[in-house]
Enzyme design. Structure first.
Site, PDB file in Angstrom:
ATOM      1  N   LYS A  10       0.878  -1.305   0.028  1.00 34.00           N
ATOM      2  CA  LYS A  10      -0.083   0.130   0.036  1.00 34.00           C
ATOM      3  C   LYS A  10       0.871   1.245   0.135  1.00 34.00           C
ATOM      4  O   LYS A  10       2.043   1.089   0.220  1.00 34.00           O
ATOM      5  CB  LYS A  10      -0.837  -0.158   1.239  1.00 34.00           C
ATOM      6  CG  LYS A  10      -2.001  -1.294   1.184  1.00 34.00           C
ATOM      7  CD  LYS A  10      -3.016  -1.023   2.423  1.00 34.00           C
ATOM      8  CE  LYS A  10      -3.707  -2.410   2.300  1.00 34.00           C
ATOM      9  NZ  LYS A  10      -4.890  -2.200   3.380  1.00 34.00           N
ATOM     10  N   TYR A  50     -12.600  -1.722  -2.877  1.00 35.63           N
ATOM     11  CA  TYR A  50     -12.914  -1.940  -1.547  1.00 35.63           C
ATOM     12  C   TYR A  50     -14.529  -1.574  -1.597  1.00 35.63           C
ATOM     13  O   TYR A  50     -15.023  -1.039  -0.303  1.00 35.63           O
ATOM     14  CB  TYR A  50     -12.326  -0.797  -0.721  1.00 35.63           C
ATOM     15  CG  TYR A  50     -11.023  -1.357  -0.387  1.00 35.63           C
ATOM     16  CD1 TYR A  50     -10.837  -2.206   0.480  1.00 35.63           C
ATOM     17  CD2 TYR A  50      -9.755  -0.714  -0.872  1.00 35.63           C
ATOM     18  CE1 TYR A  50      -9.318  -2.940   0.817  1.00 35.63           C
ATOM     19  CE2 TYR A  50      -8.462  -1.030  -0.361  1.00 35.63           C
ATOM     20  CZ  TYR A  50      -8.277  -2.414   0.316  1.00 35.63           C
ATOM     21  OH  TYR A  50      -6.969  -2.671   0.532  1.00 35.63           O
ATOM     22  N   PHE A  58     -15.087   4.533   7.302  1.00 35.69           N
ATOM     23  CA  PHE A  58     -13.796   4.981   6.952  1.00 35.69           C
ATOM     24  C   PHE A  58     -13.498   4.877   5.355  1.00 35.69           C
ATOM     25  O   PHE A  58     -12.333   5.136   4.912  1.00 35.69           O
ATOM     26  CB  PHE A  58     -12.766   3.905   7.570  1.00 35.69           C
ATOM     27  CG  PHE A  58     -13.191   2.496   7.507  1.00 35.69           C
ATOM     28  CD1 PHE A  58     -12.538   1.616   6.257  1.00 35.69           C
ATOM     29  CD2 PHE A  58     -13.658   1.475   8.357  1.00 35.69           C
ATOM     30  CE1 PHE A  58     -12.702   0.385   6.148  1.00 35.69           C
ATOM     31  CE2 PHE A  58     -13.936   0.338   8.211  1.00 35.69           C
ATOM     32  CZ  PHE A  58     -13.447  -0.360   6.922  1.00 35.69           C
ATOM     33  N   ARG A  86      -2.374 -14.447   4.591  1.00 36.94           N
ATOM     34  CA  ARG A  86      -2.988 -13.647   5.750  1.00 36.94           C
ATOM     35  C   ARG A  86      -2.077 -13.953   7.006  1.00 36.94           C
ATOM     36  O   ARG A  86      -2.088 -13.191   8.014  1.00 36.94           O
ATOM     37  CB  ARG A  86      -4.354 -14.055   6.082  1.00 36.94           C
ATOM     38  CG  ARG A  86      -5.460 -13.978   4.767  1.00 36.94           C
ATOM     39  CD  ARG A  86      -5.760 -12.608   4.616  1.00 36.94           C
ATOM     40  NE  ARG A  86      -6.671 -11.914   5.663  1.00 36.94           N
ATOM     41  CZ  ARG A  86      -7.408 -10.867   5.620  1.00 36.94           C
ATOM     42  NH1 ARG A  86      -7.493 -10.173   4.263  1.00 36.94           N
ATOM     43  NH2 ARG A  86      -7.911 -10.357   6.716  1.00 36.94           N
ATOM     44  N   THR A  92      -5.544  -6.780  10.886  1.00 36.31           N
ATOM     45  CA  THR A  92      -5.839  -5.616  10.098  1.00 36.31           C
ATOM     46  C   THR A  92      -5.294  -4.515  10.798  1.00 36.31           C
ATOM     47  O   THR A  92      -4.563  -3.504  10.294  1.00 36.31           O
ATOM     48  CB  THR A  92      -7.240  -5.351   9.846  1.00 36.31           C
ATOM     49  OG1 THR A  92      -7.716  -6.542   9.385  1.00 36.31           O
ATOM     50  CG2 THR A  92      -7.639  -3.971   9.085  1.00 36.31           C
ATOM     51  N   ARG A 103       2.532  -6.533   8.977  1.00 34.53           N
ATOM     52  CA  ARG A 103       1.772  -5.404   9.401  1.00 34.53           C
ATOM     53  C   ARG A 103       2.422  -4.807  10.812  1.00 34.53           C
ATOM     54  O   ARG A 103       2.657  -3.884  11.078  1.00 34.53           O
ATOM     55  CB  ARG A 103       0.418  -5.507   9.562  1.00 34.53           C
ATOM     56  CG  ARG A 103      -0.378  -5.558   7.972  1.00 34.53           C
ATOM     57  CD  ARG A 103      -1.713  -6.051   8.283  1.00 34.53           C
ATOM     58  NE  ARG A 103      -2.592  -5.606   6.979  1.00 34.53           N
ATOM     59  CZ  ARG A 103      -3.819  -6.148   6.831  1.00 34.53           C
ATOM     60  NH1 ARG A 103      -4.297  -7.136   7.689  1.00 34.53           N
ATOM     61  NH2 ARG A 103      -4.154  -5.700   5.340  1.00 34.53           N
TER      62      ARG A 103
HETATM   63  P1  ATP Z   1      -7.221  -5.824   3.263  1.00 37.46           P
HETATM   64  O1  ATP Z   1      -8.677  -6.004   2.608  1.00 37.46           O
HETATM   65  O2  ATP Z   1      -6.618  -4.428   2.661  1.00 37.46           O
HETATM   66  O3  ATP Z   1      -6.313  -6.874   3.071  1.00 37.46           O
HETATM   67  P2  ATP Z   1      -8.147  -6.445   5.775  1.00 37.46           P
HETATM   68  O4  ATP Z   1      -8.828  -7.650   5.064  1.00 37.46           O
HETATM   69  O5  ATP Z   1      -7.181  -6.944   6.848  1.00 37.46           O
HETATM   70  O6  ATP Z   1      -7.597  -5.689   4.636  1.00 37.46           O
HETATM   71  P3  ATP Z   1     -10.715  -5.245   5.791  1.00 37.46           P
HETATM   72  O7  ATP Z   1     -11.571  -5.351   6.764  1.00 37.46           O
HETATM   73  O8  ATP Z   1     -10.989  -5.912   4.554  1.00 37.46           O
HETATM   74  O9  ATP Z   1      -9.290  -5.780   6.284  1.00 37.46           O
HETATM   75  O10 ATP Z   1     -10.387  -3.738   5.711  1.00 37.46           O
HETATM   76  C1  ATP Z   1      -9.870  -3.173   4.292  1.00 37.46           C
HETATM   77  C2  ATP Z   1      -8.888  -2.076   4.547  1.00 37.46           C
HETATM   78  O11 ATP Z   1      -9.784  -0.854   5.507  1.00 37.46           O
HETATM   79  C3  ATP Z   1      -7.852  -2.327   5.786  1.00 37.46           C
HETATM   80  O12 ATP Z   1      -6.784  -3.035   5.371  1.00 37.46           O
HETATM   81  C4  ATP Z   1      -7.715  -0.847   6.184  1.00 37.46           C
HETATM   82  O13 ATP Z   1      -6.648  -0.410   5.268  1.00 37.46           O
HETATM   83  C5  ATP Z   1      -8.775  -0.171   6.341  1.00 37.46           C
HETATM   84  N1  ATP Z   1      -9.694  -0.118   7.606  1.00 37.46           N
HETATM   85  C6  ATP Z   1     -10.254  -1.343   8.104  1.00 37.46           C
HETATM   86  N2  ATP Z   1     -10.778  -1.139   9.229  1.00 37.46           N
HETATM   87  C7  ATP Z   1     -10.517   0.294   9.491  1.00 37.46           C
HETATM   88  C8  ATP Z   1     -10.798   1.197  10.571  1.00 37.46           C
HETATM   89  N3  ATP Z   1     -11.594   0.896  11.554  1.00 37.46           N
HETATM   90  N4  ATP Z   1     -10.425   2.471  10.344  1.00 37.46           N
HETATM   91  C9  ATP Z   1      -9.742   2.782   9.353  1.00 37.46           C
HETATM   92  N5  ATP Z   1      -9.368   1.898   8.307  1.00 37.46           N
HETATM   93  C10 ATP Z   1      -9.729   0.719   8.346  1.00 37.46           C
HETATM   94 MG    MG Z   2      -9.970  -7.452   3.152  1.00 39.00          MG
END
Ligand code: ATP
Ligand code: MG
Length: 138
Positions: A10, A50, A58, A86, A92, A103
């Site tokens: 990212k 997304y 967010f 993962r 996350t 991370r």
């Molecule tokens: P990714 O899909 O990027 O691999 P992830 O699957 O671990 O991450 P998701 O729940 O899919 O997490 O969220 C997608 C992305 O949105 C996160 O990686 C982060 O960049 C952002 N994000 C998630 N939760 C929050 C939050 N509470 N506040 C701000 N940004 C968030």
């Molecule tokens: Mg995700």
């Protein structure tokens, strides 16, 4: 079960000059790079990528962050790729990520969390197809 996953390094990790160290950890963990691109997401691409989060508070900031600079997109191959990747990237929220995970080491915050990893075999294929044509895969 598919043996591929899709990742993005990212904009935060690119800005912090962590492309090399992150790729080293990916290779050290046994993943092979099948496709790779240094590129920037358009607003439309980030919104589509997304889209599952479009109702979340967010979402707007996430799209802004993901379009704030270049990213590295890649298709990775390994047995059990989605689950193992993962595990390698960690939770996350970096404060909840296990020691030694990408991370934990490289993320700045829950939003600026250094890497993306697909969450299912189905999404890995969709995301890989979103970024790479057949002729860009080796
Ligand atoms: P990714 O899909 O990027 O691999 P992830 O699957 O671990 O991450 P998701 O729940 O899919 O997490 O969220 C997608 C992305 O949105 C996160 O990686 C982060 O960049 C952002 N994000 C998630 N939760 C929050 C939050 N509470 N506040 C701000 N940004 C968030
Ligand atoms: Mg995700």
């Amino acid at each position: 079960m598919s043996n591929i996953t899709f990742t993005m390094i990212k904009p935060d990790a690119v800005k912090n000059n962590n492309i090399g160290p992150i790729l080293a950890k990916i290779n050290d963990a046994g993943f092979t790079i099948r496709a790779m691109k240094y590129t920037e997401l358009s607003e439309a691409q980030a919104m589509a990528f997304y889209e599952v989060h479009k109702e979340r508070p967010f979402y707007g900031e996430l799209v802004e962050f993901m379009t704030s600079g270049p990213i590295v997109a890649a298709i990775l191959e390994k047995e059990n790729a989605v689950e193992d990747f993962r595990k390698l990237i960690g939770a996350t929220n970096p404060t909840e990520a296990a020691e030694g995970t990408i991370r934990k080491i490289f993320a700045e915050s829950i939003q600026n969390n250094a890497v993306h990893g697909s969450d299912s075999d189905e999404n890995a294929i969709i995301e890989a197809d979103f970024h790479f044509s057949k002729t860009e895969r080796f």
